[in-house]
Design an enzyme around this catalytic site. Structure first.
Site, PDB file in Angstrom:
ATOM      1  N   GLN A 131       0.832  -1.202   0.000  1.00  0.00           N
ATOM      2  CA  GLN A 131       0.000   0.000   0.000  1.00  0.00           C
ATOM      3  C   GLN A 131       0.867   1.253   0.000  1.00  0.00           C
ATOM      4  O   GLN A 131       1.580   1.501   0.966  1.00  0.00           O
ATOM      5  CB  GLN A 131      -0.877  -0.015   1.258  1.00  0.00           C
ATOM      6  CG  GLN A 131      -1.757   1.194   1.437  1.00  0.00           C
ATOM      7  CD  GLN A 131      -2.434   1.195   2.807  1.00  0.00           C
ATOM      8  OE1 GLN A 131      -1.850   0.732   3.776  1.00  0.00           O
ATOM      9  NE2 GLN A 131      -3.645   1.697   2.873  1.00  0.00           N
ATOM     10  N   GLU A 249      -8.988  -0.959   5.695  1.00  0.00           N
ATOM     11  CA  GLU A 249      -7.719  -1.077   6.406  1.00  0.00           C
ATOM     12  C   GLU A 249      -7.936  -0.905   7.907  1.00  0.00           C
ATOM     13  O   GLU A 249      -7.380  -1.629   8.721  1.00  0.00           O
ATOM     14  CB  GLU A 249      -6.724  -0.021   5.903  1.00  0.00           C
ATOM     15  CG  GLU A 249      -5.389  -0.114   6.629  1.00  0.00           C
ATOM     16  CD  GLU A 249      -4.401   0.978   6.241  1.00  0.00           C
ATOM     17  OE1 GLU A 249      -4.805   1.936   5.569  1.00  0.00           O
ATOM     18  OE2 GLU A 249      -3.237   0.854   6.633  1.00  0.00           O
TER      19      GLU A 249
END
Lengths: 394, 372
Positions: A131, A249
């Site tokens: 990410q 997340e």
């Protein structure tokens, strides 16, 4: 309901027959987690068998649609699968940012072609994702990202730096926030793009943390070519994708703590400290704090389940993820403080076989990042105050 | 089972909220308190509760009730927590009804219909000392004549002074036994204890109280099962009331943060208060989840229902305690006045926390169950 019971019975039989003994037991240490990818590491051959069997059924991503390789389960079936896995202490076959973060964003924002291309390899654990969000100047204030993507017709040229990129040195692809319009207000000039970490110009440098480990990297982009077909969502509206992904997340980080599967913390403490004649932990004040923790941990697991049910029923506020992230990460820090107190000087050993190279101490230190990564606890409280409570000026 | 209310349960919630807002808002509690009402509870309101089908929520239809479950009982208990309404609901509809449903004889079961109609008030007498300790019941019942002779002292008996019948837990040679007593039985004296929250409780003293064998509920020595069933549902419903009271106090506080000005700004603009409000909101969400999960576990007959109810009671208790303290603090001086309602919430939460075991009691039990 009868269907669900049939599903439970079939699932139980299948798991019993297909989950290898090597893949059962308490929560795995870091070395035993399977993350997949081009350079996948399996602690034993059985771990690969377990991943392949689960992936074939789509059960590495149980609720994704079947046409993208997922399990196609509804929420109640997915809960049954999870509870049956807990019953035999089956370990997750795959740890994956693709499953937890990118996949849900692709399902919501990707084109049909993008879903077909990227989702099945995630389910099978073939591509490992990282990410590209935080930058040196964009932490809590994430929308300040400065990494630039300059339009070159059919592609962009990307330059900049990311930081705290989890496992960037081991990942195959990255999902990344880049600035495509430097003139626009900061939230309106960001795009969400995907590219291969093997592209020329991408370099990574692991950062050693207080745990002595390096789960995070600095990641540098030096004239990296990114194809325009790898733009997810609308150009300059990447913040919408980023926010949706952040919710996943945050839920993931919130859920990282005590899953209620392993040995209860009080019993772990008893292993170290012993029980008195009445069968109580021989440290009454520590025992009380562990019992309080257990109440909160049990309530938190139920709050996560309820939030999932509310989302499914479209009754959930999007900011509910901030609530789970905030509480779960603080709870996990609390758990590890208690585990350290329960371990006493045993838990202070940093090297050697007896302590599994200081696993207790390193895990404890690692949890301190939980309330920072994915947005600090203070940012989560701001979000709750503003969006859920609608307090003035928040 | 998803951890959300069904449409029918939401309708029941709306009905209970609407009924209480209309017939028993906080002003109702104040009226009973300020007039020093000798009963401390309104029989008319109780009949209204019966007409609405609330009083008999967990009583089977063949016994005159609504035949619903624990979740529905919790929904009503939560509404009662929001309005702080003094009501025989906990003592009669939850505790006594569960005991009689589980073990009542053919001559005892008609009480269920009278509870359901809002005609009868029943009490369950378990506690003896200042803390809930149902494992250490000392009251004795010795065989005598064709029945038993009871001796002992009970406290925190909900609605005991207005009860039409009392259920008393006492030890026999065969083990814990439950007895159904007429309050007029010689040797039984009941004294109302006016409590901090202006809700009802009493002390009961049993001195050589002679009862016939048919006063026994269920079998001699087998009172533990029905008692535990009642305590489990009672704890989950007390958790619901705590959630209701805590949530209502929080809502009032949130409104205040959005209207009260100091230093030329709304106090809700201050981050110090925003973060505390956000934290409290989060804790309330946990308490709601734990409470609904416990109620569902009871309805599903799950083996962990008793533990789930303990977790819910402990969590909801702690959270409601935080909610009322923050409510008073954030309201500032007005929060300390009797005229303002938040103090009433603080008092009620303190009582509900003590009822059927506080957070310490349930954390202790959880630790024992986890083997440490």
């Amino acid at each position: 309901m009868a269907d669900l019971e049939t599903f439970r019975a079939e699932t139980r039989d299948w798991l019993e027959a297909n989950c290898p003994p090597e893949c059962r037991g308490a929560a795995p240490g870091e070395a035993e987690m399977v993350w997949g990818g081009r350079n996948a590491v399996f602690p034993t051959p059985a771990h690969k068998v377990w991943l392949d069997r689960m992936a074939e059924r789509g059960w590495t991503a149980p609720e994704w649609p079947r046409e993208y390789g997922g399990g196609g389960l509804n929420r109640e079936e997915a809960k049954v699968l999870a509870s049956e896995m807990r019953r035999i202490k089956a370990r997750p076959p795959l740890y994956s940012f693709g499953v937890w973060m990118l996949g849900p964003a692709l399902l919501a924002f990707g084109t049909e072609e993008q879903k077909q291309r990227f989702l099945p390899p995630i389910v099978r654990g073939e591509i490992r994702w990282c990410q590209g969000y935080s930058e040196p100047g964009a932490g809590s204030d994430l929308a300040s990202v400065q990494t630039r993507a300059v339009n070159q017709g059919d592609h962009w040229i990307v330059n900049g730096q990311k930081i705290w990129t989890s496992y960037a040195d081991k990942a195959d692809w990255i999902f990344c926030l880049v600035r495509t319009d430097p003139e626009a207000p900061k939230h309106l000039g960001i795009s969400f793009v995907l590219f291969d970490m093997a592209t020329p110009g991408v370099t990574t440098r692991p950062i050693t943390l207080i745990s002595g480990k390096s789960p995070f990297c600095e990641t540098f982009f030096d004239d990296v070519r990114v194809e325009k077909e790898n733009l997810i969502g609308t150009l300059n509206r990447g913040w919408d994708v980023a926010k949706a992904l952040l919710a996943h997340e945050r839920t993931m980080i919130g859920a990282m703590g005590d899953t209620g599967v392993g040995r209860p913390l009080g019993q772990v403490a008893a292993d170290h400290l012993g029980l008195d004649e009445a069968g109580r932990l021989d440290e009454p004040l520590l025992r009380a704090r562990i019992a309080d923790y257990d109440i909160d941990a049990a309530a938190f697991r139920l709050a996560m389940e309820r939030a999932g049910d509310q989302m499914k029923a479209k009754q959930a506020h999007p900011a509910i993820a901030s609530m789970l992230k905030y509480y779960g990460s603080e709870l996990n820090k609390r758990r590890h403080e208690l585990a350290m107190a329960a371990g006493g000087s045993d838990a202070l050993e940093w090297e050697g076989e007896r302590s599994n190279d200081g696993q207790a101490a390193r895990d404890w230190l690692r949890t301190k990042a939980n309330s920072i990564e994915g947005g600090t606890s203070e940012v989560q409280l701001n979000i709750i105050a503003k969006h859920l409570l609608q307090l003035p000026g928040a | 089972m998803p951890l959300i209310l069904t449409e029918e349960q939401i309708m029941l919630q709306d009905a209970a909220d609407g009924f209480l807002k209309e017939n028993a808002p906080i002003a109702h509690l104040r009226r009973l308190r300020d007039s020093r009402d000798p009963d401390g509870v309104s029989r008319d309101l109780w009949r209204g509760f019966g007409e609405m089908g609330f009083s008999g929520v967990v009583i089977p239809e063949q016994d005159g009730g609504s035949g619903l479950g624990a979740v529905e009982a919790g929904v009503i208990a939560e509404s009662l927590g929001r309005t702080l309404t003094p009501s025989p609901f906990m003592g009669s509809s939850v505790l006594a009804a569960t005991v009689l449903k589980a073990a009542g004889s053919q001559t005892q079961k008609p009480w269920l219909g009278r509870i359901a109609a809002g005609e009868a008030i029943l009490s369950l007498a378990v506690d003896e000392g200042p803390k809930h300790a149902p494992a250490k019941i000392a009251a004795r019942a010795e065989r005598s004549g064709n029945g038993f002779k009871l001796n002992g002292a009970k406290g925190f008996v909900l609605d005991g002074h207005v009860a039409d019948a009392l259920i008393v837990a006492a030890q026999t040679d065969e083990g814990l036994t439950l007895f159904l007593l007429d309050p007029a039985t010689p040797g039984l004296s009941v004294e109302r204890t006016v409590m901090v929250d202006a809700h009802n409780a009493a002390r009961a003293t049993l001195s050589e109280v002679q009862v016939d064998a048919d006063a026994v509920i269920g079998a001699v020595g087998e009172g533990r099962g029905p008692l535990d069933a009642a305590l489990t549902l009672g704890r989950a419903c007390a958790a619901s009331s705590l959630v209701g009271a805590g949530d209502q106090a929080f809502k009032a506080t949130l409104d205040y943060l959005k209207t009260r000005k100091q230093f030329g700004r709304l106090i809700g603009e201050f981050q110090a208060l925003q973060h505390r409000a956000a934290y409290l909101f989060t804790e309330l969400e946990l308490a709601k989840a734990a409470t609904l999960a416990a109620l569902q576990a009871i309805d599903a007959g799950r083996s962990d229902a008793e533990q789930a109810a303990g977790i819910a009671k402990a969590k909801a208790g702690r959270v409601a305690e935080l909610a009322v303290q923050e409510a008073v603090q954030m309201h500032g001086g007005v929060g300390m006045t009797d005229e303002f309602d938040v103090g009433l919430f603080m008092k009620r939460v303190r009582v509900l926390n003590e009822l059927l075991g506080d957070a310490h009691f349930h954390a202790e039990r959880l630790a024992r169950a986890q083997g440490f």
